[in-house]
Design a protein around this motif. Structure first.
Motif, PDB file in Angstrom:
ATOM      1  N   HIS A 298      15.027  27.055   7.442  1.00 44.38           N
ATOM      2  CA  HIS A 298      16.313  26.824   7.905  1.00 44.38           C
ATOM      3  C   HIS A 298      16.156  25.925   9.045  1.00 44.38           C
ATOM      4  O   HIS A 298      15.654  26.723  10.053  1.00 44.38           O
ATOM      5  N   ASP A 299      16.196  24.616   9.145  1.00 41.46           N
ATOM      6  CA  ASP A 299      15.655  23.943  10.364  1.00 41.46           C
ATOM      7  C   ASP A 299      16.774  22.614  10.452  1.00 41.46           C
ATOM      8  O   ASP A 299      16.702  21.833   9.332  1.00 41.46           O
ATOM      9  N   TYR A 300      17.206  22.463  11.657  1.00 37.90           N
ATOM     10  CA  TYR A 300      18.105  21.326  11.692  1.00 37.90           C
ATOM     11  C   TYR A 300      17.377  20.375  12.932  1.00 37.90           C
ATOM     12  O   TYR A 300      17.991  19.396  13.060  1.00 37.90           O
ATOM     13  N   TRP A 301      16.156  20.699  13.251  1.00 37.73           N
ATOM     14  CA  TRP A 301      15.505  19.880  14.110  1.00 37.73           C
ATOM     15  C   TRP A 301      14.561  18.887  13.297  1.00 37.73           C
ATOM     16  O   TRP A 301      14.164  17.829  13.868  1.00 37.73           O
ATOM     17  N   HIS A 302      14.043  19.272  12.193  1.00 33.15           N
ATOM     18  CA  HIS A 302      13.106  18.703  11.607  1.00 33.15           C
ATOM     19  C   HIS A 302      13.614  18.452  10.228  1.00 33.15           C
ATOM     20  O   HIS A 302      14.427  19.272   9.571  1.00 33.15           O
ATOM     21  N   VAL A 303      12.849  17.439   9.394  1.00 31.43           N
ATOM     22  CA  VAL A 303      13.200  17.325   8.033  1.00 31.43           C
ATOM     23  C   VAL A 303      12.579  18.542   7.431  1.00 31.43           C
ATOM     24  O   VAL A 303      11.532  18.885   7.591  1.00 31.43           O
TER      25      VAL A 303
END
Ligand code: GLY
Ligand code: MN
Ligand code: MN
Length: 445
Positions: free
Chosen positions: A88-93
């Motif tokens: 779950h990450d919204y900084w990276h693809v």
């Protein structure tokens, strides 16, 4: 479906990978093989990562090169397990869900946090051979810390030299991509581009950049060709463009190509004649990539052939044999004739004496040779003879008392062209060698 479809080739490849892993575990006395894909590391005193480079032992199993935090788990007799991190990450693809013909061969466990991998690993970590870098450690007190057992690595590295038909096909494709980009680079050179401009033309044509390419492109105009690992790339073209050396590869499904070509602006001149002579000699060296040939022999023969070319060009005044004996040939050809290639551009086990350890010495006086083994079917190697005009090494020839062996006026005339290298990737077979690079150039022409 044709017998050579990637999915069939891959299935055969995975069978061999599992057989090798089973034998390697037996050698080391372990029950399970664990391979972390690797992690991102911060640069010193910074919050920026070093570029991610996948653990080669991981990509040997599946064509995954951009998946830090994942794990391969293999227990002989069981379907291999792929613990696949999709954070779950919204900084990276976030990596896509696993997809492709290879997926059906794995028991896939998706995890959202890197630490959750542990619940899918065998309970008794002491029974696991864990291959990777220390940063990949997992678990309390580093229970799953890579132990890299020598008997396991010795076995896997030695046998990895023998490429499966799937691997050769991946390298064929890496050569096709590299050759397509080399042709774009030559056009940019002929149009008068700078080193930087040629590099961009290459990357554009290959559709690969620093993180994708198997090594840093060497794009050298004029004298820069004499710097073996020149990676500066001047932003502006020199006033007078005489010569061009490009050593650049491409990646495909985690496999590398490694290709060098040399060009002259004046296609009727003396330097072009030297390139043509090296090219003709290089083809003969590629033809030596045959089962039962000692790779060291190809290296020594290359010294003799290159010294012969230099003598015919009036650069050397001694016989090839004398040039070799006195070390004079090494001043002009100061690196090895090549190396193994595959998952890594400089593949492992170049000196391996057996699958249980030991190493084969380099010939005395040839410290930069990276492969000393006998060639056998399935091995993939580069053949990369070169001739360079390097002040530091030419000064040593004088200091060592061999100044009379060289026509220094000729050297001065050729120095502004830097150097020549021609490099192909060649597979040893039961019969004729397969030159992946020349095949790709012929198909592209
Ligand atoms: N490109 C590095 C080498 O040829 O080995
Ligand atoms: Mn190479
Ligand atoms: Mn190269």
């Amino acid at each position: 479906m044709p017998a050579t479809s990637p999915s069939i080739l891959y299935r055969q490849h995975l069978d061999i990978v599992q057989q090798r892993a089973t034998a390697a575990l037996e050698r080391g006395g372990f029950d399970h093989l664990l391979v972390p894909s690797g992690t991102l590391h911060y640069q010193a005193f910074d919050d920026r990562d070093y570029p991610y480079a996948v653990n080669p032992h991981f990509k040997a199993w599946a064509p995954l090169t951009r998946n830090p935090g994942s794990w391969l788990v293999f227990t002989p007799g069981h379907k291999p397990k792929l613990v696949y991190l999709q954070p779950h990450d919204y900084w990276h693809v976030v990596p896509e869900a696993p997809d492709g013909h290879w997926v059906e061969h794995f028991d896939i466990k998706i995890i959202r946090d890197a630490n959750d991998a542990q619940q899918h690993l065998p309970k008794n970590s002491t029974r696991c051979a864990i291959l990777g870098e220390p940063q990949s450690s997992l678990g309390k007190y580093g229970a799953y810390k890579p132990n890299n057992p020598a008997p396991v690595l010795d076995y896997l590295h030695y046998h990895r030299s023998f490429k499966t038909p799937y691997e050769v096909e991946m390298m064929r494709e890496a050569n096709r991509t590299g050759v397509h980009a080399h042709r774009a680079a030559e056009r940019a050179f002929r149009a008068g581009a700078s080193e930087f401009g040629i590099h961009l033309a290459y990357c554009q044509a290959a559709r690969q950049d620093a993180n994708d390419l198997p090594y840093s492109n060497i794009v050298a105009l004029n004298e820069h060709g004499a710097i073996l690992h020149y990676t500066e790339r001047d932003r502006l073209p020199p006033k007078d463009i005489r010569s061009f050396l490009i050593d650049a590869g491409a990646s495909h499904a985690g496999y590398a190509s490694d290709i060098t070509r040399s060009y002259a602006t004046d296609t009727g001149g003396e330097f072009q004649a030297l390139i043509d002579a090296v090219d003709a000699a290089q083809r003969k060296m590629c033809d030596q990539v045959r089962a039962g040939t000692d790779y060291k022999r190809i290296h020594i023969d290359a010294h003799l052939a290159l010294a012969g070319i230099l003598r015919d060009a009036g650069v050397l005044k001694v016989s090839p044999e004398t040039a070799l004996e006195t070390g004079v040939s090494s001043a002009f050809f100061p690196h090895g004739i090549g190396h193994g290639i595959g998952l890594q551009v400089h593949d492992v086990a170049g000196f391996a004496a057996s699958d249980s350890g030991g190493s084969i010495d380099k010939p005395a006086g040839h410290p930069y040779l990276r492969l000393t083994r006998m060639l056998e079917p399935g091995m993939a190697v580069t053949i990369e003879p070169g001739i360079y005009f390097i002040d530091m090494l030419l000064d040593e020839v004088k200091k060592n008392g061999h100044a009379d062996a060289v026509n220094w006026d000729k050297v001065e005339a050729l120095k502004p062209y830097g150097g020549i290298r021609i490099e192909d990737d060649v597979v040893c077979t039961d019969g004729e060698p397969e030159n992946l690079t020349r095949e790709a150039f012929a198909a592209a022409a």
